[in-house]
Scaffold this motif. Structure first.
Motif, PDB file in Angstrom:
ATOM      1  N   GLY A 185       0.827  -1.193   0.000  1.00 17.16           N
ATOM      2  CA  GLY A 185       0.000   0.000   0.000  1.00 17.16           C
ATOM      3  C   GLY A 185       0.866   1.250   0.000  1.00 17.16           C
ATOM      4  O   GLY A 185       2.090   1.187  -0.102  1.00 17.16           O
ATOM      5  N   ARG A 186       0.230   2.395   0.101  1.00 19.54           N
ATOM      6  CA  ARG A 186       0.960   3.663   0.121  1.00 19.54           C
ATOM      7  C   ARG A 186       1.779   3.769   1.404  1.00 19.54           C
ATOM      8  O   ARG A 186       1.316   3.374   2.467  1.00 19.54           O
ATOM      9  N   PRO A 187       2.979   4.331   1.328  1.00 26.78           N
ATOM     10  CA  PRO A 187       3.795   4.467   2.541  1.00 26.78           C
ATOM     11  C   PRO A 187       3.229   5.531   3.479  1.00 26.78           C
ATOM     12  O   PRO A 187       2.455   6.397   3.065  1.00 26.78           O
ATOM     13  N   THR A 188       3.637   5.460   4.749  1.00 30.82           N
ATOM     14  CA  THR A 188       3.258   6.488   5.705  1.00 30.82           C
ATOM     15  C   THR A 188       3.803   7.821   5.246  1.00 30.82           C
ATOM     16  O   THR A 188       3.113   8.828   5.266  1.00 30.82           O
ATOM     17  N   PHE A 189       5.062   7.837   4.807  1.00 28.35           N
ATOM     18  CA  PHE A 189       5.649   9.006   4.162  1.00 28.35           C
ATOM     19  C   PHE A 189       6.862   8.570   3.358  1.00 28.35           C
ATOM     20  O   PHE A 189       7.397   7.484   3.554  1.00 28.35           O
ATOM     21  N   ALA A 190       7.264   9.429   2.421  1.00 33.96           N
ATOM     22  CA  ALA A 190       8.429   9.160   1.576  1.00 33.96           C
ATOM     23  C   ALA A 190       9.539  10.117   1.972  1.00 33.96           C
ATOM     24  O   ALA A 190       9.324  11.056   2.745  1.00 33.96           O
ATOM     25  N   GLY A 191      10.737   9.895   1.420  1.00 36.88           N
ATOM     26  CA  GLY A 191      11.861  10.767   1.710  1.00 36.88           C
ATOM     27  C   GLY A 191      11.527  12.209   1.377  1.00 36.88           C
ATOM     28  O   GLY A 191      10.828  12.495   0.399  1.00 36.88           O
ATOM     29  N   GLN A 192      12.031  13.147   2.169  1.00 34.40           N
ATOM     30  CA  GLN A 192      11.666  14.550   1.997  1.00 34.40           C
ATOM     31  C   GLN A 192      12.297  15.168   0.760  1.00 34.40           C
ATOM     32  O   GLN A 192      11.657  15.922   0.046  1.00 34.40           O
ATOM     33  N   PHE A 193      13.557  14.868   0.482  1.00 35.38           N
ATOM     34  CA  PHE A 193      14.251  15.514  -0.623  1.00 35.38           C
ATOM     35  C   PHE A 193      14.269  14.671  -1.887  1.00 35.38           C
ATOM     36  O   PHE A 193      14.437  15.195  -2.976  1.00 35.38           O
ATOM     37  N   ASP A 194      14.143  13.384  -1.751  1.00 33.18           N
ATOM     38  CA  ASP A 194      13.980  12.510  -2.909  1.00 33.18           C
ATOM     39  C   ASP A 194      13.105  11.341  -2.471  1.00 33.18           C
ATOM     40  O   ASP A 194      12.967  11.051  -1.306  1.00 33.18           O
ATOM     41  N   SER A 195      12.501  10.700  -3.418  1.00 31.55           N
ATOM     42  CA  SER A 195      11.571   9.618  -3.067  1.00 31.55           C
ATOM     43  C   SER A 195      12.244   8.254  -3.191  1.00 31.55           C
ATOM     44  O   SER A 195      11.609   7.279  -3.564  1.00 31.55           O
ATOM     45  N   LYS A 196      13.534   8.175  -2.849  1.00 27.16           N
ATOM     46  CA  LYS A 196      14.249   6.901  -2.932  1.00 27.16           C
ATOM     47  C   LYS A 196      13.999   6.008  -1.722  1.00 27.16           C
ATOM     48  O   LYS A 196      14.404   4.863  -1.727  1.00 27.16           O
ATOM     49  N   GLU A 197      13.360   6.544  -0.695  1.00 35.07           N
ATOM     50  CA  GLU A 197      13.031   5.740   0.481  1.00 35.07           C
ATOM     51  C   GLU A 197      11.562   5.930   0.844  1.00 35.07           C
ATOM     52  O   GLU A 197      11.071   7.048   0.854  1.00 35.07           O
ATOM     53  N   TRP A 198      10.904   4.817   1.126  1.00 33.86           N
ATOM     54  CA  TRP A 198       9.536   4.842   1.614  1.00 33.86           C
ATOM     55  C   TRP A 198       9.549   4.326   3.046  1.00 33.86           C
ATOM     56  O   TRP A 198      10.251   3.373   3.366  1.00 33.86           O
ATOM     57  N   TYR A 199       8.748   4.961   3.900  1.00 37.75           N
ATOM     58  CA  TYR A 199       8.694   4.610   5.313  1.00 37.75           C
ATOM     59  C   TYR A 199       7.282   4.155   5.686  1.00 37.75           C
ATOM     60  O   TYR A 199       6.314   4.849   5.397  1.00 37.75           O
ATOM     61  N   TYR A 200       7.202   2.991   6.322  1.00 38.93           N
ATOM     62  CA  TYR A 200       5.943   2.478   6.855  1.00 38.93           C
ATOM     63  C   TYR A 200       6.105   2.460   8.374  1.00 38.93           C
ATOM     64  O   TYR A 200       6.882   1.667   8.908  1.00 38.93           O
ATOM     65  N   VAL A 201       5.392   3.331   9.075  1.00 42.94           N
ATOM     66  CA  VAL A 201       5.587   3.525  10.512  1.00 42.94           C
ATOM     67  C   VAL A 201       4.418   2.937  11.291  1.00 42.94           C
ATOM     68  O   VAL A 201       3.253   3.191  10.968  1.00 42.94           O
ATOM     69  N   THR A 202       4.746   2.152  12.316  1.00 45.56           N
ATOM     70  CA  THR A 202       3.772   1.593  13.243  1.00 45.56           C
ATOM     71  C   THR A 202       4.164   2.034  14.638  1.00 45.56           C
ATOM     72  O   THR A 202       5.321   1.923  15.018  1.00 45.56           O
ATOM     73  N   ARG A 203       3.195   2.532  15.392  1.00 43.59           N
ATOM     74  CA  ARG A 203       3.491   2.980  16.762  1.00 43.59           C
ATOM     75  C   ARG A 203       2.351   2.544  17.672  1.00 43.59           C
ATOM     76  O   ARG A 203       1.187   2.700  17.348  1.00 43.59           O
ATOM     77  N   ILE A 204       2.725   2.025  18.836  1.00 46.46           N
ATOM     78  CA  ILE A 204       1.744   1.665  19.869  1.00 46.46           C
ATOM     79  C   ILE A 204       2.020   2.556  21.069  1.00 46.46           C
ATOM     80  O   ILE A 204       3.138   2.583  21.582  1.00 46.46           O
ATOM     81  N   THR A 205       1.005   3.310  21.481  1.00 49.06           N
ATOM     82  CA  THR A 205       1.144   4.201  22.626  1.00 49.06           C
ATOM     83  C   THR A 205       0.216   3.738  23.740  1.00 49.06           C
ATOM     84  O   THR A 205      -0.765   3.036  23.501  1.00 49.06           O
ATOM     85  N   GLY A 206       0.541   4.151  24.938  1.00 49.13           N
ATOM     86  CA  GLY A 206      -0.291   3.832  26.089  1.00 49.13           C
ATOM     87  C   GLY A 206      -0.335   5.011  27.035  1.00 49.13           C
ATOM     88  O   GLY A 206       0.610   5.806  27.100  1.00 49.13           O
ATOM     89  N   GLN A 207      -1.449   5.155  27.721  1.00 48.34           N
ATOM     90  CA  GLN A 207      -1.575   6.230  28.695  1.00 48.34           C
ATOM     91  C   GLN A 207      -2.603   5.856  29.742  1.00 48.34           C
ATOM     92  O   GLN A 207      -3.507   5.065  29.491  1.00 48.34           O
ATOM     93  N   TYR A 208      -2.431   6.439  30.910  1.00 48.68           N
ATOM     94  CA  TYR A 208      -3.423   6.314  31.970  1.00 48.68           C
ATOM     95  C   TYR A 208      -4.277   7.565  31.954  1.00 48.68           C
ATOM     96  O   TYR A 208      -3.783   8.658  31.686  1.00 48.68           O
ATOM     97  N   ALA A 209      -5.542   7.420  32.236  1.00 48.65           N
ATOM     98  CA  ALA A 209      -6.562   8.466  32.292  1.00 48.65           C
ATOM     99  C   ALA A 209      -6.160   9.808  31.680  1.00 48.65           C
ATOM    100  O   ALA A 209      -6.350  10.028  30.511  1.00 48.65           O
ATOM    101  N   PHE A 210      -5.564  10.699  32.455  1.00 51.59           N
ATOM    102  CA  PHE A 210      -5.273  12.037  31.967  1.00 51.59           C
ATOM    103  C   PHE A 210      -3.784  12.287  31.765  1.00 51.59           C
ATOM    104  O   PHE A 210      -3.366  13.418  31.575  1.00 51.59           O
ATOM    105  N   ALA A 211      -2.968  11.260  31.800  1.00 52.41           N
ATOM    106  CA  ALA A 211      -1.520  11.416  31.625  1.00 52.41           C
ATOM    107  C   ALA A 211      -1.173  11.554  30.142  1.00 52.41           C
ATOM    108  O   ALA A 211      -1.974  11.228  29.260  1.00 52.41           O
ATOM    109  N   GLN A 212       0.025  12.029  29.869  1.00 55.33           N
ATOM    110  CA  GLN A 212       0.502  12.131  28.496  1.00 55.33           C
ATOM    111  C   GLN A 212       0.749  10.725  27.942  1.00 55.33           C
ATOM    112  O   GLN A 212       1.249   9.861  28.653  1.00 55.33           O
TER     113      GLN A 212
END
Length: 160
Positions: free
Chosen positions: A54-81
């Motif tokens: 599929g489409r990458p999360t983003f491509a290289g900024q100055f040239d499109s020779k690199e494609w990046y697929y980014v996965t992130r898992i975050t966690g937080q308690y109630a009102f914390a960052q």
């Protein structure tokens, strides 16, 4: 029940404890290991990678020779960052002809850790207070200037 206050207290504790559970959130590309391992350097090109992953999360900024697929898992308690629990970056690099040159993975080492040292941001220039900011320009504008920067008294008929 003989003690309704105890029942109400238990219900309140259970409801309150529910707010202390960790909230997990998945962000970005959902990795399918079968599809990722099917991308082969020297065999695949941009079009086949796009059809497979599929489409990458983003491509290289100055040239499109690199494609990046980014996965992130975050966690937080109630009102914390939110805090990053895990992160995976799949980098697909292409050569000049558009064929896959390499496929690599990166992890949490790509997350920047920024620790501010003070409650304010240092800037270059003058250090002014509120009153100086409000009243600092009084007397700075020339008294004899006209609306277009002309000096002297001008009226409808010209200078007097």
């Amino acid at each position: 029940m003989r003690n309704p206050a105890l029942l109400v207290g238990l219900v309140a504790v259970v409801i309150t404890a529910g707010g202390c559970t960790r909230i997990r959130q998945n962000q970005g590309y959902l990795v399918d290991e079968t599809l990722v391992t099917s991308i082969q350097p020297g065999v695949d090109n941009r079009e086949s990678v796009s059809k497979t992953l599929g489409r990458p999360t983003f491509a290289g900024q100055f040239d499109s020779k690199e494609w990046y697929y980014v996965t992130r898992i975050t966690g937080q308690y109630a009102f914390a960052q939110p805090k990053v629990l895990s992160q995976s970056i799949l980098v697909v690099s292409f050569d000049g002809a558009g064929n896959v040159a390499k496929v690599e993975r990166r992890g949490l080492e790509q997350v920047a850790r920024i620790n501010p040292s003070k409650d304010r941001t240092e800037t270059l220039g003058r250090d002014t207070g509120l009153l100086q900011e409000l009243f600092g320009n009084i007397g700075q504008v020339g008294a004899g200037s006209g609306p277009l920067g002309q000096s002297g008294n001008t009226g409808r008929d010209g200078p007097r």
